[in-house]
Design an enzyme around this catalytic site. Structure first.
Site, PDB file in Angstrom:
ATOM      1  N   LYS A  26     -49.079  18.930  13.744  1.00 21.26           N
ATOM      2  CA  LYS A  26     -49.875  19.268  14.922  1.00 21.26           C
ATOM      3  C   LYS A  26     -49.035  20.098  15.864  1.00 21.26           C
ATOM      4  O   LYS A  26     -47.802  19.967  15.803  1.00 21.26           O
ATOM      5  CB  LYS A  26     -50.428  18.029  15.622  1.00 21.26           C
ATOM      6  CG  LYS A  26     -49.416  16.899  15.953  1.00 21.26           C
ATOM      7  CD  LYS A  26     -48.130  17.188  16.675  1.00 21.26           C
ATOM      8  CE  LYS A  26     -48.199  17.722  18.068  1.00 21.26           C
ATOM      9  NZ  LYS A  26     -46.801  18.016  18.602  1.00 21.26           N
ATOM     10  N   TYR A  61     -51.866  14.837  22.167  1.00 19.67           N
ATOM     11  CA  TYR A  61     -51.974  13.416  21.792  1.00 19.67           C
ATOM     12  C   TYR A  61     -53.020  12.715  22.660  1.00 19.67           C
ATOM     13  O   TYR A  61     -53.809  11.902  22.168  1.00 19.67           O
ATOM     14  CB  TYR A  61     -50.623  12.711  21.960  1.00 19.67           C
ATOM     15  CG  TYR A  61     -49.626  13.038  20.882  1.00 19.67           C
ATOM     16  CD1 TYR A  61     -49.595  12.312  19.693  1.00 19.67           C
ATOM     17  CD2 TYR A  61     -48.715  14.073  21.038  1.00 19.67           C
ATOM     18  CE1 TYR A  61     -48.676  12.611  18.698  1.00 19.67           C
ATOM     19  CE2 TYR A  61     -47.802  14.382  20.049  1.00 19.67           C
ATOM     20  CZ  TYR A  61     -47.786  13.647  18.877  1.00 19.67           C
ATOM     21  OH  TYR A  61     -46.876  13.945  17.888  1.00 19.67           O
TER      22      TYR A  61
HETATM   23  P1  NAD Z   1     -37.461  21.876  15.476  1.00 17.00           P
HETATM   24  O1  NAD Z   1     -37.070  22.983  16.385  1.00 17.00           O
HETATM   25  O2  NAD Z   1     -36.616  20.660  15.463  1.00 17.00           O
HETATM   26  O3  NAD Z   1     -37.575  22.402  13.965  1.00 17.00           O
HETATM   27  C1  NAD Z   1     -38.217  23.616  13.655  1.00 17.00           C
HETATM   28  C2  NAD Z   1     -37.724  24.119  12.310  1.00 17.00           C
HETATM   29  O4  NAD Z   1     -38.303  25.398  12.069  1.00 17.00           O
HETATM   30  C3  NAD Z   1     -36.191  24.316  12.262  1.00 17.00           C
HETATM   31  O5  NAD Z   1     -35.714  23.868  11.020  1.00 17.00           O
HETATM   32  C4  NAD Z   1     -36.009  25.828  12.370  1.00 17.00           C
HETATM   33  O6  NAD Z   1     -34.858  26.294  11.696  1.00 17.00           O
HETATM   34  C5  NAD Z   1     -37.272  26.338  11.690  1.00 17.00           C
HETATM   35  N1  NAD Z   1     -37.675  27.678  12.133  1.00 17.00           N
HETATM   36  C6  NAD Z   1     -38.066  28.664  11.306  1.00 17.00           C
HETATM   37  N2  NAD Z   1     -38.338  29.777  11.983  1.00 17.00           N
HETATM   38  C7  NAD Z   1     -38.104  29.507  13.272  1.00 17.00           C
HETATM   39  C8  NAD Z   1     -38.182  30.278  14.465  1.00 17.00           C
HETATM   40  N3  NAD Z   1     -38.617  31.538  14.457  1.00 17.00           N
HETATM   41  N4  NAD Z   1     -37.860  29.660  15.625  1.00 17.00           N
HETATM   42  C9  NAD Z   1     -37.483  28.365  15.663  1.00 17.00           C
HETATM   43  N5  NAD Z   1     -37.376  27.587  14.565  1.00 17.00           N
HETATM   44  C10 NAD Z   1     -37.686  28.155  13.373  1.00 17.00           C
HETATM   45  O7  NAD Z   1     -38.980  21.513  15.844  1.00 17.00           O
HETATM   46  P2  NAD Z   1     -39.721  20.133  15.590  1.00 17.00           P
HETATM   47  O8  NAD Z   1     -39.615  19.293  16.816  1.00 17.00           O
HETATM   48  O9  NAD Z   1     -39.329  19.549  14.304  1.00 17.00           O
HETATM   49  O10 NAD Z   1     -41.256  20.650  15.541  1.00 17.00           O
HETATM   50  C11 NAD Z   1     -41.781  21.284  14.392  1.00 17.00           C
HETATM   51  C12 NAD Z   1     -43.298  21.073  14.362  1.00 17.00           C
HETATM   52  O11 NAD Z   1     -43.568  19.675  14.291  1.00 17.00           O
HETATM   53  C13 NAD Z   1     -44.028  21.569  15.624  1.00 17.00           C
HETATM   54  O12 NAD Z   1     -45.266  22.109  15.254  1.00 17.00           O
HETATM   55  C14 NAD Z   1     -44.257  20.319  16.443  1.00 17.00           C
HETATM   56  O13 NAD Z   1     -45.412  20.376  17.271  1.00 17.00           O
HETATM   57  C15 NAD Z   1     -44.414  19.274  15.363  1.00 17.00           C
HETATM   58  N6  NAD Z   1     -43.966  17.941  15.804  1.00 17.00           N
HETATM   59  C16 NAD Z   1     -44.723  16.880  15.477  1.00 17.00           C
HETATM   60  C17 NAD Z   1     -44.333  15.619  15.869  1.00 17.00           C
HETATM   61  C18 NAD Z   1     -45.140  14.426  15.468  1.00 17.00           C
HETATM   62  O14 NAD Z   1     -44.804  13.332  15.890  1.00 17.00           O
HETATM   63  N7  NAD Z   1     -46.156  14.586  14.634  1.00 17.00           N
HETATM   64  C19 NAD Z   1     -43.175  15.439  16.616  1.00 17.00           C
HETATM   65  C20 NAD Z   1     -42.381  16.544  16.899  1.00 17.00           C
HETATM   66  C21 NAD Z   1     -42.791  17.799  16.489  1.00 17.00           C
END
Ligand code: NAD
Length: 361
Positions: free
Chosen positions: A130, A214
């Site tokens: 999401k 959420y």
């Molecule tokens: P994060 O920044 O920790 O991870 C993002 C990943 O994408 C990294 O591995 C990064 O290297 C990669 N990536 C590839 N291209 C990129 C770019 N152009 N810029 C930045 N990163 C890039 O993010 P996250 O917190 O893991 O969030 C990722 C997704 O998961 C989002 O859509 C977020 O809304 C969702 N999320 C969901 C929950 C949940 O509980 N369901 C919680 C946190 C995040």
């Protein structure tokens, strides 16, 4: 929580009961575990990998990353062969990997659409984080691509599979709360500079896309209704460079067809433990940490009786339940409880909230 056959049928109507089947019975539903490729090895991917490992029906079989070193390390920890590590460029070759049944898209929001569509074209089912995408049009394209490829699409709304959220829905559906009148909900955090979440191009918008979603989604699953009217405000208070592209605060109200009113807010300027509070004619209840990975706590007063139910489950139990549900759907050709259409609906309401708040989308 004890689930009776009647409860199960009712939750099945909500669609979320699959993960409540005893693990031994679930394991018998298919001999082959569902293999997932994880795309984007950031923070949430780590929780998902741990959750999938805790199931009887899911395993991680491939990784997709722009950082080969990071991917090699995670692959070694998870017994994934180097040949099953892909880059964003050669990702489409995953079509020829029979160990991959589905991909889990854990990239920044604006990349969800591209990788969901490419995964479907490669013949893989998709579990997408999401918010589903950054526009209604992208959500529609993702749904169409998965339908055209005859592949299933689920949005990773983990709270749909989480026991305290399910218990809250059940208290309302069983009439224990009486007629629901109002709901309050909020979720937010004080964001650090430099996050991709502050880029409109990568995130689509501010806290509403990220964490306000959420509260929006919870009001919909708690009422079981779709909002008819929405009005909203937004603001930026901290002119410190973080909010040049996205909003800092949003608050919005929703009017549901039964007359239930919901009042929600989200921020990137303050740490707000996510919660919802529901008031009905027979009392009230609240879930603290309602959207956190653990530490959820249900309390309230219903017909003069105190309710106090801390949930002892620890992370990654939500991710276990979520992956278990999707894998169960894939093994048994069932529709997931949170399909693409559910993500699309939230995106349509987000667009309405922004329009009402005067934010260009
Ligand atoms: P994060 O920044 O920790 O991870 C993002 C990943 O994408 C990294 O591995 C990064 O290297 C990669 N990536 C590839 N291209 C990129 C770019 N152009 N810029 C930045 N990163 C890039 O993010 P996250 O917190 O893991 O969030 C990722 C997704 O998961 C989002 O859509 C977020 O809304 C969702 N999320 C969901 C929950 C949940 O509980 N369901 C919680 C946190 C995040």
């Amino acid at each position: 929580m004890t689930i009776t056959r009647r409860d199960f049928s009712r939750l099945a109507a909500f669609g979320a009961a699959a993960h409540l089947i005893p693990a031994s019975a679930r394991a018998q539903s298919s001999e082959k575990k569902i293999g997932y490729a994880v795309i984007g090895l950031g923070r949430i991917a780590g929780h998902f990998i741990a959750g999938a490992h805790a199931t009887n029906n899911s395993q991680i079989t491939a990784l997709v990353s722009g950082h080969r070193d990071k991917a090699e390390k995670i692959a070694a920890q998870n017994n994934i062969p180097s040949s099953s590590i892909y880059s964003y460029e050669n990702f489409d070759e995953i079509a020829r990997n029979p160990a991959v049944d589905a991909v889990y898209v854990a990239l920044p929001n604006s990349m969800h659409a591209e990788y969901t569509i490419r995964a479907a074209k490669a013949g893989k089912h998709v579990l997408c984080e999401k918010p589903m995408a950054t526009s209604v049009e992208d959500c529609e394209k993702m749904i169409a691509a998965c339908k055209a490829a005859n592949k299933k699409l689920m949005v990773a709304y983990r709270c749909h599979y989480e026991p305290t959220n399910l218990r809250s829905i059940k208290l309302i559906r069983d009439g224990v709360l009486g007629q629901v009148q109002t709901i309050q909900s909020a979720f937010g955090f004080n964001i650090a500079k430099g996050e991709w979440r502050l880029s409109k191009a990568l995130a689509g918008g501010g806290p509403l896309y990220d964490v306000g979603i959420y509260s929006l989604n919870a009001c919909r699953y708690l009422t079981g209704e779709e909002p008819g009217h929405i009005s909203a405000y937004s603001s930026v208070i901290d002119h410190d460079g973080r909010f040049n592209e996205v909003e800092e605060n949003v608050s919005w109200s929703m009017h549901f067809p039964s007359g239930i009113l919901a009042s929600c807010s989200t921020t990137y300027g303050a740490n707000m433990g996510g919660y919802f509070r529901v008031y009905g004619s027979k009392g009230w209840f609240q879930v603290d940490n309602a959207f956190a990975y653990d530490g959820l706590h249900l309390r309230g007063e219903l017909s003069g009786k105190q309710l106090d139910e801390p949930n002892p489950s620890k992370d990654p139990s939500h991710f276990q339940a979520e992956s278990e549900h999707f894998s169960h759907c894939l093994q048994n050709n069932l529709e997931p409880q949170s399909p693409g259409e559910e993500g699309l609906r939230d995106m349509q309401y987000i667009a309405q909230i922004y329009k009402s708040a005067g934010i260009a989308v």
